[in-house]
Design a protein around this motif. Sequence first.
Motif: not given
Length: 722
Positions: A129-156
């Motif tokens: 399952i090494r490939g699956r687990l090493n896809t986590f960084p890509q997934f969490t990176g996109c989650v971080g971008m989505f959460l950040s855009y939502c936060m920035v949108f709210g502050v704006s």
Amino acid sequence: MSGAVLVALAAAIGNLLQGWDNATIAGAVLYIKKEFNLQTQPTIEGLIVAMSLIGATVITTFSGPVSDMLGRRPMLIISSVLYFLSGLVMLWAPNVYVLLLARLLDGFGIGLAVTLVPVYISETAPPEIRGRLNTFPQFTGCVGMFLSYCMVFGVSLTQSPSWRLMLGVLSIPSLAYFFLALFYLPESPRWLVSKGRMKEAKQVLQRLRGRDDVSGEMALLMEGMGAGGEVSIEEYIIGPDSELADSQEHAEEKDRIKLYGAEEGLSWIAKPVTGQSTLGLVSRHGSVANQSTLMDPMVTLFGSVHEKLPEMGSMRSMLFSNFGSMFNVAENQVKNENWDEESQRDGDKHMSDASGAESDDNLRSPLLSRQGTGAEEPPTSLSMRQGSNFTTANGGEQTSMGIGGGWQLAYRKDEKKEGALKRIYLHQEAGAGSRRGSIVSLPGCDVPAEGEFIHAAALVSQSVLRTESILAQQSIEEAVEQSEPITKGPGWRALFEPGVKHALIVGVGIQILQQFSGINGVLYYTPQILEQAGVGVLLSNLGIGSDSASFLISAVTTLLMLPSIGIAMRLMDIAGRRLLLLATLPVLLVSLIVLVLGNVITMGAVTHAVISTISVVVYFCCFVTGFGPIPNILCSEIFPTSVRGLCIAICALTFWFGDIIVTYSLPVMLTSIGLAGVFGIYAIVCAIAWVFVFLKVPETKGMPLEVITEFFAVGAKQSAKE
């Protein structure tokens, strides 16, 4: 495997913070320009955004070699501290210069996380399952971008949007990352073994695997320290004891290997095939030359391991339940009265034939042991028991241990060097020989024409262990302490070893092609495309300003990536890295060609906007499925443990330099050759990338890291002979 999954997810929070920061600065810079009057100072504005790239590039130069010396975990802790400090400083930042300093610290944290998280996950994850687990960084990176855009949108949407608040919020998740890295994440077991800290490595593996018996993997990690030496390819024929026992022309009696099955009363005999091996170097379906005169022999060598095995009618389906492995290590302890003929040593004394059944309670199946030539010979076999002790058997000279991915680690006595051992990585070989009643004649070996047999591929090289350790019945930890030194410090000379050099060509090449395949250009152009599609007008009618609308559009675009990354997680260890790249790169090429045509051919505004929007969405989804995560996954898999940090730093530097070049050349290129020209160049790069992957990039799914390293060593030498 839940321990390994949770550890990988916790480590990937470092990439979540990177995605969070990238999205936040994209929104905050609009308000930073207004407060510091930077409309007339584009250089300072560019520096605010670019300082994190500069910091990441600088820290990457040192991160790999330093992680080889200090460990992976301390570097991840430092990364979380840098994230936290930069968030606090950005929250306070009274002027531009303090903000630039904070962005530099932030870049240091990003560089450490992006470089070392994939390495850490690869070194802690099971091969399956090494490939699956090493896809986590890509997934969490996109989650971080989505959460950040939502936060920035709210502050704006507030009366007076605060860019300091937008940037300073980073310190909250980074604090959580710090506590996880400090109190939850263990050190990489492979790094611990490289430093001779065997007991700690064993404890970490037991926690990650959720079981006490990690003997096979501990032995594998030790052998990985000596990887890259002289490696030979051998082949074995394995069949029922009753069928092959009388065929002495296969090999001398002393070369026979007995394989005990998981079912009571079953036993099998393995005999080495003499003459030239057909494994890998010559594919079962034809020679390398017949497939492609340009294809790297290493690609075929790796591919021979991954050829589809027959599902029915094979010894595998009869004897072992694990579809992925012919050598399945049974999870339950095995009791077999028929094993009494093999006297076993347990603890400090030999067990007699009559008491052999009692000792079998501690054996794991299957046990691979080599039959001795006489009872008077000193016992020189390896028999792995629960408790990680090497023990001896009067009747044999060899046993094997499961190391994941369908591979077994076995040992045999080195006849040329006194006290030395040969290590053997064994794997069932695909091909006609795996089928019942269908026997092919191999060089130097006439196989019986009836019954079942298995072709077993073998990579054979010098072991770091000594026979003295085995005869003394030492634990793995003690055996390594008394063996020859296995720790290799990072050094530039190691980069010129054939296998390492070949792996660097693959790693650096795929990182360059990834950056020049257009991801930054498409990201840059996405808001404009979606604006043309009328999304901005629709949001403005709802009372949302243009700035807030761009943030919301970016959040929706990022959200669309998450299901595609989920697909990548599912397929990474099934279809494999190579197939995902070969399947998704043509889609990237087509989507870029459509974007070029959309800017060359005159069409209605609505039609142009719709086609462009669909092309961008398809490009993003396919990119994060293949070309986004796979380069980092491959780079974290293909280098030896002793120089993995140094090599991954070289690949990461390539990534950051490519990122900087593409990001800052894009405005110039847009001015000089236009959008159609830019996307045309990206399309050409995608075509080149497909050819590079087809000819040079091997399939590494399911293979232990140490086996991958040995394959690169063998493949590099074979390529030199071509």
